[in-house]
Scaffold this active site. Structure first.
Site, PDB file in Angstrom:
ATOM      1  N   GLY A  76       0.866  -1.217   0.085  1.00 55.85           N
ATOM      2  CA  GLY A  76       0.202  -0.052   0.160  1.00 55.85           C
ATOM      3  C   GLY A  76       0.899   1.386   0.196  1.00 55.85           C
ATOM      4  O   GLY A  76       2.027   1.298   0.233  1.00 55.85           O
ATOM      5  N   CYS A 103       5.132  -6.252   1.791  1.00 54.45           N
ATOM      6  CA  CYS A 103       5.390  -4.767   1.696  1.00 54.45           C
ATOM      7  C   CYS A 103       4.505  -4.161   3.193  1.00 54.45           C
ATOM      8  O   CYS A 103       4.851  -4.238   4.244  1.00 54.45           O
ATOM      9  CB  CYS A 103       5.338  -4.092   0.690  1.00 54.45           C
ATOM     10  SG  CYS A 103       5.823  -2.321   0.577  1.00 54.45           S
ATOM     11  N   TYR A 104       3.471  -3.166   2.668  1.00 58.79           N
ATOM     12  CA  TYR A 104       2.783  -2.578   3.696  1.00 58.79           C
ATOM     13  C   TYR A 104       2.021  -3.842   4.717  1.00 58.79           C
ATOM     14  O   TYR A 104       1.847  -3.641   5.837  1.00 58.79           O
ATOM     15  CB  TYR A 104       1.543  -1.750   3.099  1.00 58.79           C
ATOM     16  CG  TYR A 104       0.674  -1.001   4.127  1.00 58.79           C
ATOM     17  CD1 TYR A 104       1.310   0.003   4.636  1.00 58.79           C
ATOM     18  CD2 TYR A 104      -0.514  -1.400   4.341  1.00 58.79           C
ATOM     19  CE1 TYR A 104       0.572   0.876   5.484  1.00 58.79           C
ATOM     20  CE2 TYR A 104      -1.173  -0.895   5.150  1.00 58.79           C
ATOM     21  CZ  TYR A 104      -0.844   0.383   5.632  1.00 58.79           C
ATOM     22  OH  TYR A 104      -1.705   1.142   6.842  1.00 58.79           O
ATOM     23  N   HIS A 191       8.758  -7.231  -2.982  1.00 60.23           N
ATOM     24  CA  HIS A 191       7.508  -7.724  -3.625  1.00 60.23           C
ATOM     25  C   HIS A 191       7.863  -9.047  -4.355  1.00 60.23           C
ATOM     26  O   HIS A 191       8.493  -8.902  -5.567  1.00 60.23           O
ATOM     27  CB  HIS A 191       7.234  -6.354  -4.613  1.00 60.23           C
ATOM     28  CG  HIS A 191       6.716  -5.289  -3.861  1.00 60.23           C
ATOM     29  ND1 HIS A 191       5.278  -5.171  -3.665  1.00 60.23           N
ATOM     30  CD2 HIS A 191       7.190  -4.300  -3.665  1.00 60.23           C
ATOM     31  CE1 HIS A 191       5.028  -3.996  -2.964  1.00 60.23           C
ATOM     32  NE2 HIS A 191       6.010  -3.522  -2.974  1.00 60.23           N
ATOM     33  N   GLU A 193       5.799 -10.595  -5.969  1.00 54.68           N
ATOM     34  CA  GLU A 193       4.800 -10.986  -7.385  1.00 54.68           C
ATOM     35  C   GLU A 193       5.416 -10.011  -8.435  1.00 54.68           C
ATOM     36  O   GLU A 193       5.045 -10.378  -9.736  1.00 54.68           O
ATOM     37  CB  GLU A 193       3.508 -10.346  -6.908  1.00 54.68           C
ATOM     38  CG  GLU A 193       3.466  -8.597  -6.710  1.00 54.68           C
ATOM     39  CD  GLU A 193       3.746  -8.038  -5.413  1.00 54.68           C
ATOM     40  OE1 GLU A 193       3.559  -6.864  -5.144  1.00 54.68           O
ATOM     41  OE2 GLU A 193       4.393  -8.943  -5.024  1.00 54.68           O
ATOM     42  N   SER A 245     -19.713 -10.394 -30.210  1.00 56.61           N
ATOM     43  CA  SER A 245     -19.100  -9.374 -30.833  1.00 56.61           C
ATOM     44  C   SER A 245     -17.706  -9.724 -31.681  1.00 56.61           C
ATOM     45  O   SER A 245     -17.490  -9.068 -32.762  1.00 56.61           O
ATOM     46  CB  SER A 245     -18.415  -8.296 -29.677  1.00 56.61           C
ATOM     47  OG  SER A 245     -17.374  -8.865 -29.063  1.00 56.61           O
ATOM     48  N   GLY A 246     -17.354 -10.944 -31.556  1.00 54.33           N
ATOM     49  CA  GLY A 246     -16.155 -11.463 -32.316  1.00 54.33           C
ATOM     50  C   GLY A 246     -14.874 -11.204 -31.809  1.00 54.33           C
ATOM     51  O   GLY A 246     -13.888 -11.719 -32.015  1.00 54.33           O
ATOM     52  N   GLY A 247     -14.947 -10.630 -30.455  1.00 51.84           N
ATOM     53  CA  GLY A 247     -13.763 -10.289 -29.583  1.00 51.84           C
ATOM     54  C   GLY A 247     -13.347 -11.513 -28.823  1.00 51.84           C
ATOM     55  O   GLY A 247     -14.340 -12.628 -28.742  1.00 51.84           O
ATOM     56  N   ASP A 249     -13.155 -11.993 -25.391  1.00 53.08           N
ATOM     57  CA  ASP A 249     -14.200 -12.477 -24.338  1.00 53.08           C
ATOM     58  C   ASP A 249     -15.598 -13.344 -25.039  1.00 53.08           C
ATOM     59  O   ASP A 249     -15.636 -14.079 -24.374  1.00 53.08           O
ATOM     60  CB  ASP A 249     -14.336 -11.255 -23.653  1.00 53.08           C
ATOM     61  CG  ASP A 249     -13.123 -10.415 -23.208  1.00 53.08           C
ATOM     62  OD1 ASP A 249     -11.938 -11.081 -23.159  1.00 53.08           O
ATOM     63  OD2 ASP A 249     -13.079  -9.241 -23.105  1.00 53.08           O
ATOM     64  N   SER A 250     -16.005 -12.458 -25.771  1.00 50.22           N
ATOM     65  CA  SER A 250     -17.334 -12.969 -26.158  1.00 50.22           C
ATOM     66  C   SER A 250     -17.332 -14.207 -26.584  1.00 50.22           C
ATOM     67  O   SER A 250     -17.974 -15.410 -26.645  1.00 50.22           O
ATOM     68  CB  SER A 250     -18.300 -12.073 -27.035  1.00 50.22           C
ATOM     69  OG  SER A 250     -17.690 -11.940 -28.155  1.00 50.22           O
ATOM     70  N   LYS A 388      -7.598 -11.507 -18.405  1.00 50.26           N
ATOM     71  CA  LYS A 388      -7.596 -11.573 -20.122  1.00 50.26           C
ATOM     72  C   LYS A 388      -6.572 -12.772 -20.158  1.00 50.26           C
ATOM     73  O   LYS A 388      -6.858 -13.728 -21.388  1.00 50.26           O
ATOM     74  CB  LYS A 388      -7.244 -10.302 -20.712  1.00 50.26           C
ATOM     75  CG  LYS A 388      -6.997 -10.181 -22.098  1.00 50.26           C
ATOM     76  CD  LYS A 388      -8.356 -10.534 -22.896  1.00 50.26           C
ATOM     77  CE  LYS A 388      -9.072  -9.153 -22.884  1.00 50.26           C
ATOM     78  NZ  LYS A 388     -10.206  -9.201 -23.658  1.00 50.26           N
TER      79      LYS A 388
END
Length: 532
Positions: A76, A103-104, A191, A193, A245-247, A249-250, A388
């Site tokens: 943070g 960290c925080y 960190h 990550e 939509s063709g993307g 995700d969909s 994603k």
């Protein structure tokens, strides 16, 4: 969810079932406002353990109810001594659930359990050499005694709480990590990550697998199996439609639901007139060729443009486009055995950015905060818990073609949110032509796959120019290109000057109505990827 329409609350959503099924071990990432909170969650998933981000004020009772195998306290921006500093419910440490503070979060553990945190004379920002002082620490098992880590802090733990022992240090952080093995509470100032921490992912895996005993069950195959079962159980033998939509995700959502229920699914491609050049034809051809699915193509450009007349506010645009989508779907559903379920490719970042109890609203995604209150559908959102990169991996596992899986993200409202101000047919045609040149040159340069998104923005101003010895007064085009892993953060792409020059020259010479090209060099944060 905050600002969420009544008809789309949890009772009317059919998500993948990941978070509630109990089939996956779960780790909670408590977000204290760190820029890396989402990255922590993704790194946990990369270790094949399901993670979810929760608000900093989560109570011990709520943590217990969610039954995680582990809790990670994020970093943070503030000091534990600052006025109004974020705190953690101390009873979380008494639940017997393993805790890792980063960290925080590391400083919160020390401060809350009786240790000492102090302001360092010298801050640590960037790559730092860490010395492991306890070879028997489970976090550093079989790792070198000296390793590079990424630091980003000024305060430091100078004295661990009673019962903790120091496991690593740096020249400016005497307690760079500590642990209470019996209580299974661990803290690291660095960190793990971040990619700059050389052995960071191994340290996280040691915590997840060796401390939390988390099963590495979060895999592409298991996600598909779990989602398939959840969809089948939720929709039964009802008819379902998918807003396609063709993307990516969909497309992945459609393939996943089709995998689950077959011909019960009808895909509806609504051509709202806000697509890129030739995209509507490409979407229809691709899905009829690659998938044995029911597909309905609805041409509705006039309807969307009529609804957007005079509208300039971006939030209003998104909501109008979202509601118009739903109204079209409802009309189509009446002819598809009265379908009651609507599939959407909503992702985890969409939910976070649209505003939840865990995050402030950045913008309403048309498929989350932009949905009408009186919607007649129950939503099926098999990707709602995924980032994603996970969606792409699932798409590959399902056998989707590369041109779909690796297509650059395109917003559901399309060019409607890349035109600043009112959306008109003329302005759409202008931006569409410019955008086609941008993508053509990016592909020709071999950079399409390297970039997260590349596109043009048409602002609501005009500028003076000179073409053919005559004064022009036309639109500038803003070129935007970014690199990212998950769209939660993004950096502006360092495109070669020669490529920028070719794009600028072609757009100005070939597209009527544009006389200037500017390049957006803003990162996210503080900017967003899209302009609206």
């Amino acid at each position: 969810m905050a600002d969420q329409p009544q008809a789309t609350d949890q009772a009317d959503r059919v998500s993948s079932g990941h978070a509630s099924s109990g089939d996956f071990d779960r780790v909670l990432v408590v977000d204290f406002g760190a820029q890396y909170s989402r990255l922590i969650a993704r790194r946990v998933r990369e270790a094949h353990v399901y993670s979810e981000i929760v608000p900093r004020d989560i109570s011990a009772a709520e943590v217990k109810r969610r039954a995680p195998v582990g809790v990670i306290l994020s970093g943070g921006p503030a000091s534990v001594y600052a006025e109004g500093a974020y705190t953690v419910d101390p009873e979380i440490f008494e639940l017997g659930i393993p805790v890792l503070g980063i960290c925080y979060g590391h400083q919160l553990i020390a401060h809350g359990l009786g240790g000492e945190v102090a302001r360092n004379d010298v801050a640590e920002y960037g790559r730092t050499s860490l010395s492991v002082t306890a070879g028997d620490s489970v976090l550093y098992s079989e790792l070198p005694e000296t390793q590079d880590v990424w630091m980003s802090h000024r305060d430091a733990v100078v004295k661990p709480p009673a019962g903790f022992y120091v496991t690593a240090s740096t020249p400016d952080s005497p307690v760079a990590s500590m642990e209470h093995a019996e209580k299974r509470i661990y803290g690291v100032q660095f960190h793990p990550e971040v990619g700059h921490t050389d052995r960071g992912q191994e340290i996280l895996k040691h915590f997840l697998h060796n401390v939390c005993d988390a099963r590495p069950a979060w895999t592409n195959v298991s996600i598909i199996e779990q989602s398939t079962a959840a969809v089948r159980e939720s929709v039964g033998d009802a008819s379902v439609i998918c807003g396609l939509s063709g993307g990516v995700d969909s497309s992945v959502a459609a393939a996943l639901v089709h995998h689950a229920i077959g011909d019960q699914l009808t895909c509806v491609f609504v051509d709202h007139g806000l697509m890129r050049h030739g995209e509507a034809e490409q979407v229809e051809e691709t899905f009829r060729r690659h998938f044995n699915m029911n597909l309905i193509h609805v041409r509705a450009e006039d309807r969307f443009l009529d609804a957007l007349v005079g509208v300039t506010d971006p939030e209003e645009k998104r909501k109008i486009i979202g509601e118009t989508f739903i109204r079209v779907f409802e009309e189509v559903a009446a002819d598809v055995s009265d379908a009651r379920f609507l599939v959407q490719g909503t992702l985890y970042p969409d939910v976070i950015e649209s505003g939840t109890e865990d995050a402030a609203k950045i913008k309403s995604h048309h498929n989350v905060g932009g949905l009408p209150k009186d919607m007649k559908f129950s939503l099926v959102e098999p990707l709602r818990d995924l980032f994603k990169d996970e969606v792409r991996a699932v798409g590959e596992e399902l056998g989707l073609p590369e041109e779909i899986v690796w297509r650059q993200p395109f917003p559901g409202p399309g060019l409607g949110v890349r035109i600043i101000g009112e959306v008109t047919k003329e302005r759409l045609d202008t931006l569409r032509a410019a955008d086609a040149i941008i993508l053509e040159e990016i592909r020709r340069a071999g950079m399409y796959g390297e970039l997260w998104q590349t596109f043009g923005v048409l602002p609501a101003v005009k500028t003076v120019g000179v073409q053919g010895d005559e004064r022009t007064y036309a639109y500038p085009l803003i070129l935007r290109a970014v690199t990212s892993d998950d769209a939660m953060t993004a950096d502006w792409a360092r495109l070669p000057y020669e490529l920028l020059e070719r794009i600028s020259s072609r757009v100005i010479n070939e597209v009527s109505g544009i006389n200037r090209v500017a390049y957006d060099i803003s990162s996210k944060p503080p900017a967003t990827i899209e302009w609206e």
